[in-house]
Design a protein around this motif. Structure first.
Motif, PDB file in Angstrom:
ATOM      1  N   ALA A  55      -3.178  -0.052  -9.198  1.00 45.72           N
ATOM      2  CA  ALA A  55      -2.901  -0.035  -7.757  1.00 45.72           C
ATOM      3  C   ALA A  55      -1.824   0.987  -7.425  1.00 45.72           C
ATOM      4  N   ASN A  56      -0.854   1.143  -8.322  1.00 46.49           N
ATOM      5  CA  ASN A  56       0.209   2.114  -8.109  1.00 46.49           C
ATOM      6  C   ASN A  56      -0.333   3.541  -8.104  1.00 46.49           C
ATOM      7  N   GLU A  57      -1.256   3.820  -9.002  1.00 43.86           N
ATOM      8  CA  GLU A  57      -1.865   5.148  -9.041  1.00 43.86           C
ATOM      9  C   GLU A  57      -2.664   5.415  -7.764  1.00 43.86           C
ATOM     10  N   GLU A  58      -3.403   4.403  -7.320  1.00 39.94           N
ATOM     11  CA  GLU A  58      -4.204   4.556  -6.101  1.00 39.94           C
ATOM     12  C   GLU A  58      -3.313   4.748  -4.885  1.00 39.94           C
ATOM     13  N   LEU A  59      -2.238   3.975  -4.828  1.00 39.83           N
ATOM     14  CA  LEU A  59      -1.313   4.096  -3.704  1.00 39.83           C
ATOM     15  C   LEU A  59      -0.615   5.444  -3.717  1.00 39.83           C
ATOM     16  N   ALA A  60      -0.274   5.941  -4.897  1.00 33.13           N
ATOM     17  CA  ALA A  60       0.404   7.231  -5.010  1.00 33.13           C
ATOM     18  C   ALA A  60      -0.455   8.361  -4.454  1.00 33.13           C
ATOM     19  N   ILE A  61      -1.757   8.283  -4.703  1.00 32.49           N
ATOM     20  CA  ILE A  61      -2.673   9.302  -4.169  1.00 32.49           C
ATOM     21  C   ILE A  61      -2.683   9.250  -2.646  1.00 32.49           C
ATOM     22  N   HIS A  62      -2.738   8.045  -2.112  1.00 29.28           N
ATOM     23  CA  HIS A  62      -2.765   7.869  -0.660  1.00 29.28           C
ATOM     24  C   HIS A  62      -1.478   8.386  -0.014  1.00 29.28           C
ATOM     25  N   VAL A  63      -0.333   8.061  -0.637  1.00 23.80           N
ATOM     26  CA  VAL A  63       0.957   8.480  -0.073  1.00 23.80           C
ATOM     27  C   VAL A  63       1.110   9.989  -0.147  1.00 23.80           C
ATOM     28  N   GLN A  64       0.613  10.600  -1.207  1.00 24.92           N
ATOM     29  CA  GLN A  64       0.703  12.051  -1.330  1.00 24.92           C
ATOM     30  C   GLN A  64      -0.113  12.732  -0.234  1.00 24.92           C
ATOM     31  N   GLN A  65      -1.253  12.143   0.108  1.00 27.15           N
ATOM     32  CA  GLN A  65      -2.055  12.682   1.202  1.00 27.15           C
ATOM     33  C   GLN A  65      -1.330  12.565   2.532  1.00 27.15           C
ATOM     34  N   LEU A  66      -0.512  11.537   2.674  1.00 26.68           N
ATOM     35  CA  LEU A  66       0.216  11.319   3.923  1.00 26.68           C
ATOM     36  C   LEU A  66       1.453  12.191   4.038  1.00 26.68           C
ATOM     37  N   ALA A  67       2.212  12.304   2.950  1.00 27.36           N
ATOM     38  CA  ALA A  67       3.529  12.941   3.046  1.00 27.36           C
ATOM     39  C   ALA A  67       3.779  14.030   2.010  1.00 27.36           C
ATOM     40  N   GLY A  68       2.813  14.325   1.174  1.00 24.08           N
ATOM     41  CA  GLY A  68       3.008  15.372   0.182  1.00 24.08           C
ATOM     42  C   GLY A  68       4.125  15.033  -0.782  1.00 24.08           C
ATOM     43  N   GLU A  69       4.983  15.996  -1.050  1.00 20.60           N
ATOM     44  CA  GLU A  69       6.073  15.795  -2.000  1.00 20.60           C
ATOM     45  C   GLU A  69       7.137  14.842  -1.474  1.00 20.60           C
ATOM     46  N   ARG A  70       7.135  14.614  -0.178  1.00 18.57           N
ATOM     47  CA  ARG A  70       8.118  13.680   0.396  1.00 18.57           C
ATOM     48  C   ARG A  70       7.705  12.228   0.184  1.00 18.57           C
ATOM     49  N   GLY A  71       6.480  11.994  -0.270  1.00 14.32           N
ATOM     50  CA  GLY A  71       5.962  10.644  -0.398  1.00 14.32           C
ATOM     51  C   GLY A  71       6.224  10.012  -1.754  1.00 14.32           C
ATOM     52  N   HIS A  72       6.502   8.716  -1.750  1.00 13.02           N
ATOM     53  CA  HIS A  72       6.748   7.965  -2.977  1.00 13.02           C
ATOM     54  C   HIS A  72       6.043   6.618  -2.866  1.00 13.02           C
ATOM     55  N   ALA A  73       5.375   6.196  -3.930  1.00 16.87           N
ATOM     56  CA  ALA A  73       4.644   4.925  -3.948  1.00 16.87           C
ATOM     57  C   ALA A  73       5.314   3.955  -4.911  1.00 16.87           C
ATOM     58  N   LEU A  74       5.416   2.702  -4.483  1.00 18.95           N
ATOM     59  CA  LEU A  74       5.985   1.652  -5.315  1.00 18.95           C
ATOM     60  C   LEU A  74       5.077   0.432  -5.258  1.00 18.95           C
ATOM     61  N   VAL A  75       4.614  -0.033  -6.397  1.00 20.07           N
ATOM     62  CA  VAL A  75       3.856  -1.284  -6.465  1.00 20.07           C
ATOM     63  C   VAL A  75       4.664  -2.255  -7.306  1.00 20.07           C
ATOM     64  N   ILE A  76       4.944  -3.425  -6.732  1.00 24.01           N
ATOM     65  CA  ILE A  76       5.825  -4.392  -7.370  1.00 24.01           C
ATOM     66  C   ILE A  76       5.096  -5.726  -7.534  1.00 24.01           C
ATOM     67  N   LEU A  77       5.228  -6.321  -8.707  1.00 22.68           N
ATOM     68  CA  LEU A  77       4.736  -7.680  -8.937  1.00 22.68           C
ATOM     69  C   LEU A  77       5.867  -8.649  -8.625  1.00 22.68           C
ATOM     70  N   ASP A  78       5.701  -9.453  -7.576  1.00 25.06           N
ATOM     71  CA  ASP A  78       6.764 -10.379  -7.188  1.00 25.06           C
ATOM     72  C   ASP A  78       6.169 -11.508  -6.365  1.00 25.06           C
ATOM     73  N   ALA A  79       6.640 -12.712  -6.608  1.00 23.60           N
ATOM     74  CA  ALA A  79       6.129 -13.877  -5.876  1.00 23.60           C
ATOM     75  C   ALA A  79       6.675 -13.959  -4.460  1.00 23.60           C
ATOM     76  N   ASN A  80       7.708 -13.186  -4.167  1.00 24.03           N
ATOM     77  CA  ASN A  80       8.340 -13.214  -2.849  1.00 24.03           C
ATOM     78  C   ASN A  80       8.261 -11.825  -2.220  1.00 24.03           C
ATOM     79  N   PRO A  81       7.178 -11.526  -1.475  1.00 20.22           N
ATOM     80  CA  PRO A  81       6.986 -10.173  -0.937  1.00 20.22           C
ATOM     81  C   PRO A  81       8.126  -9.697  -0.045  1.00 20.22           C
TER      82      PRO A  81
END
Length: 244
Positions: A55-81
């Motif tokens: 999911a992190n890889e998929e999100l990173a691609i999406h964020v790069q399309q949105l913001a280019g080098e300014r974009g950063h993706a974070l996927v976190i496993l946590d019970a408390n969003p």
């Protein structure tokens, strides 16, 4: 930073945040929290970690399309969003945190505390809550038109009259400065007097406002301690703003 669960409504908040970041040439962090269903030490938990990495890889691609080098993706496993997003914002020294408002309208969610509500109450940075119940924000190309499209509709005469009545009642009970900026130096006994006056005003305004007072008396995160009395012998429907 903007939180997302990759749903259609959450994507509206992501697009809004992307436009906002682009306007100010800011870094854009998009964070997705996945709630684990199994302990990480089990094989099912390990499988969830693998899916989170994908999911992190998929999100990173999406964020790069949105913001280019300014974009950063974070996927976190946590019970408390909510708190996971708040902690991520603190770790990345985020200036502005964007979240969609889906789930904030219902009375049940207000009482129990939904993700947007909890973020807005716990984040130390500026929080912007975007209306993701409508797609109107996405129909504009620039941040300026996004902001202008959010202008409220004209107020109906009956609502204006009701608003005038509410203001008059509040003024009569001396509550003009009650909702202003909090003053840490204000005396406790003055807060107690304000609590009594606020209760009297809400009761004069009718059952709906009385119920609002009862609801607010369950939210110590919204009101000072002097406004909430948890003593014995109170009615089951909630005695509120007693100014004990």
């Amino acid at each position: 930073m903007v939180g997302t669960d990759r749903s259609e409504t959450a994507e509206q908040a992501v697009q809004w945040a992307a436009a906002f970041a682009e306007r100010y040439e800011a870094e854009l962090f998009v964070v997705q929290v996945i709630q684990p269903q199994n302990p990480t030490t089990t094989k099912y938990g390990a499988a969830e970690s693998t899916r989170a990495a994908a999911a992190n890889e998929e999100l990173a691609i999406h964020v790069q399309q949105l913001a280019g080098e300014r974009g950063h993706a974070l996927v976190i496993l946590d019970a408390n969003p909510a708190m996971a997003i708040v902690r991520a914002a603190e770790q990345e020294a985020i200036d502005v945190l964007v979240v969609g408002n889906v789930g904030m309208a219902g009375r049940k969610e207000f009482l129990l505390g939904n993700v947007p509500n909890r973020i807005s109450h716990n984040a130390r940075c500026t929080v912007i809550i975007v209306n993701t119940q409508s797609s109107s924000y996405l129909a504009n190309d620039t941040m300026q038109t996004i902001i202008s499209s959010a202008e409220p509709p004209p107020i109906e005469p009956r609502l204006a009259a009701r608003g005038g009545h509410i203001a008059a009642v509040m003024a009569k009970h001396g509550l003009k400065g009650l909702f202003g900026r909090a003053d840490e130096q204000i005396a406790t006994d003055r807060r107690r007097q304000q609590a009594k006056r606020l209760r009297a005003a809400l009761e004069e305004l009718g059952p709906t406002f009385s119920k609002l007072g009862q609801i607010l008396s369950t939210r110590p995160d919204l009101l000072p301690a002097e406004y909430i009395h948890k003593g014995s012998g109170l009615p089951k429907n909630g005695a509120y703003f007693t100014g004990y």
